[in-house]
Design an enzyme around this catalytic site. Structure first.
Site, mmCIF file in Angstrom:
data_model
loop_
_atom_site.group_PDB
_atom_site.id
_atom_site.type_symbol
_atom_site.label_atom_id
_atom_site.label_comp_id
_atom_site.label_asym_id
_atom_site.label_seq_id
_atom_site.Cartn_x
_atom_site.Cartn_y
_atom_site.Cartn_z
ATOM 1 N N ASP A 1 0.851 -1.188 0.000
ATOM 2 C CA ASP A 1 0.000 0.000 0.000
ATOM 3 C C ASP A 1 0.894 1.249 0.000
ATOM 4 O O ASP A 1 1.761 1.386 0.864
ATOM 5 C CB ASP A 1 -0.904 -0.021 1.249
ATOM 6 C CG ASP A 1 -2.015 1.015 1.164
ATOM 7 O OD1 ASP A 1 -3.087 0.780 1.759
ATOM 8 O OD2 ASP A 1 -1.813 2.054 0.498
ATOM 9 N N ASP B 1 0.304 7.290 -9.711
ATOM 10 C CA ASP B 1 -0.517 6.851 -10.845
ATOM 11 C C ASP B 1 -1.509 5.825 -10.315
ATOM 12 O O ASP B 1 -1.392 4.608 -10.546
ATOM 13 C CB ASP B 1 0.362 6.228 -11.931
ATOM 14 C CG ASP B 1 -0.468 5.718 -13.100
ATOM 15 O OD1 ASP B 1 -0.020 4.759 -13.772
ATOM 16 O OD2 ASP B 1 -1.576 6.252 -13.308
HETATM 17 N N1 SAM Z 1 -3.456 5.512 -15.438
HETATM 18 C C1 SAM Z 1 -4.576 4.997 -14.650
HETATM 19 C C2 SAM Z 1 -5.480 6.144 -14.229
HETATM 20 O O1 SAM Z 1 -5.099 7.290 -14.421
HETATM 21 O O2 SAM Z 1 -6.573 5.854 -13.720
HETATM 22 C C3 SAM Z 1 -4.062 4.249 -13.437
HETATM 23 C C4 SAM Z 1 -3.419 2.973 -13.833
HETATM 24 S S1 SAM Z 1 -2.707 1.975 -12.608
HETATM 25 C C5 SAM Z 1 -3.209 0.450 -13.174
HETATM 26 C C6 SAM Z 1 -3.626 2.267 -11.134
HETATM 27 C C7 SAM Z 1 -3.078 1.370 -10.032
HETATM 28 O O3 SAM Z 1 -3.167 1.993 -8.754
HETATM 29 C C8 SAM Z 1 -3.833 0.049 -9.897
HETATM 30 O O4 SAM Z 1 -3.023 -1.016 -10.336
HETATM 31 C C9 SAM Z 1 -4.165 -0.038 -8.410
HETATM 32 O O5 SAM Z 1 -4.041 -1.352 -7.899
HETATM 33 C C10 SAM Z 1 -3.142 0.908 -7.825
HETATM 34 N N2 SAM Z 1 -3.466 1.402 -6.474
HETATM 35 C C11 SAM Z 1 -4.670 1.829 -6.019
HETATM 36 N N3 SAM Z 1 -4.590 2.163 -4.711
HETATM 37 C C12 SAM Z 1 -3.296 1.945 -4.332
HETATM 38 C C13 SAM Z 1 -2.591 2.103 -3.099
HETATM 39 N N4 SAM Z 1 -3.212 2.544 -1.982
HETATM 40 N N5 SAM Z 1 -1.262 1.798 -3.071
HETATM 41 C C14 SAM Z 1 -0.630 1.355 -4.203
HETATM 42 N N6 SAM Z 1 -1.247 1.155 -5.393
HETATM 43 C C15 SAM Z 1 -2.569 1.463 -5.453
#
Ligand code: SAM
Length: 289
Positions: free
Chosen positions: A140, A159
């Site tokens: 996280d 991102d």
């Molecule tokens: N470019 C995309 C957008 O603008 O919506 C985002 C793409 S990327 C796949 C988003 C990623 O953020 C996901 O894989 C999700 O699992 C991750 N994510 C969400 N919350 C998170 C957190 N608290 N810590 C780390 N990663 C996280």
């Protein structure tokens, strides 16, 4: 007659886009979200998380180039970069294109996104996954920034998915307080902040939060075709003034030194500068002063 198979994006209840599917490649319910990757008729391979478009092979370059090159070239001497989210690997790949980057740490909460992206979207992350400068952590982002030492990074790139569900913590005061602590004196942070035409509160509310911990807050624009609703915004916050107004010639020289110039399909020094020239309907979402 063959029935066409379509998938509708679920981001907005009363408006959206749909893709005609050539074939489904993966459909997994991870501990965090529903992950779907399919071959579309129109945009190459597409990944949805909880029904929301994250990336398509056809237009991912727009978003990845802007969220990676803009902060690094605005900073001018970024060597240690923290990437949060970005499980498809696209931001990591673009950050590591900068030969000035010595270390890139990527913290993605969902290992399944990484596994499926590497298997079904190999061109997005490319060789980044095995680059000796990269450290990929499944965890996280809020926990990582809480534990990271002060002054550990020059740039933080968030991102993430939108501020709902697991992504919500990445838009909180606690997150920005730790982000400010672990950035160097010249550091800056950039967050994906949605499409203001439909999600204006995301840019407005998160900019107010960033303003509590950073003296200079702004945003820049990217025209990502499959983030429907017009311009996508990247929320920007820095300790140093002027990072959103770096002259075009300076940007060109930095891009040359980083080995980026001539490798992009969307970013240019001129477009970087222009991306910060906000229309009033978006500028008014940012804190005054
Ligand atoms: N470019 C995309 C957008 O603008 O919506 C985002 C793409 S990327 C796949 C988003 C990623 O953020 C996901 O894989 C999700 O699992 C991750 N994510 C969400 N919350 C998170 C957190 N608290 N810590 C780390 N990663 C996280």
């Amino acid at each position: 007659m063959a029935t066409d198979t379509w998938v509708n994006e679920t981001l907005y209840p009363a408006w959206g886009q749909r893709f005609r599917i050539r074939r489904e490649l993966a459909r997994v319910r991870s501990d965090f979200q529903d992950i779907m990757i399919f071959e579309s008729e129109s945009h190459g391979r597409v990944m949805l998380l909880d029904g929301v478009v994250q990336i398509t092979e056809a237009d991912e370059f727009v978003y990845q180039e802007m969220i990676a090159h803009v902060p690094l070239l605005a900073h001018g001497a970024a060597s240690r970069v923290l990437i949060i989210g970005a499980g498809d690997g696209g931001v990591l790949r673009r950050v590591l294109q900068h030969r000035t980057v010595a270390r890139a740490v990527m913290v993605e909460i969902d290992g399944e996104v990484i596994r499926l992206s590497r298997q079904f979207l190999p061109g997005i992350g490319g060789e980044a996954w095995t680059d000796a400068r990269a450290e990929v952590i499944v965890g996280d982002g809020i926990d990582y920034v809480r534990r990271a030492p002060a002054g550990a990074f020059d740039v933080i790139i968030v991102d993430s998915t939108d501020p709902v569900g697991v992504g919500e913590v990445l838009f909180t005061d606690a997150f920005y307080a730790d982000a400010a602590r672990i950035l160097t004196a010249d550091g800056l942070i950039v967050n994906q902040c949605g499409v203001p035409f439909m999600q204006g509160d995301e840019l407005r509310d998160t900019s107010l939060r960033r303003a509590r911990f950073f003296p200079h807050v702004g945003a820049c624009l990217a025209a990502v075709p499959t983030y429907v609703g017009g311009f996508m915004t990247l929320g920007f916050a820095a300790r140093r003034p002027g990072l959103d107004a770096v002259p075009v010639d300076t940007l060109r020289a930095r891009a040359e030194a980083a080995g980026i110039l001539g490798t992009t399909e969307y970013w240019t020094p001129e477009l970087h500068w222009a991306a910060f020239q906000l229309p009033p309907c978006i500028a008014r979402l940012l804190p005054r002063g």
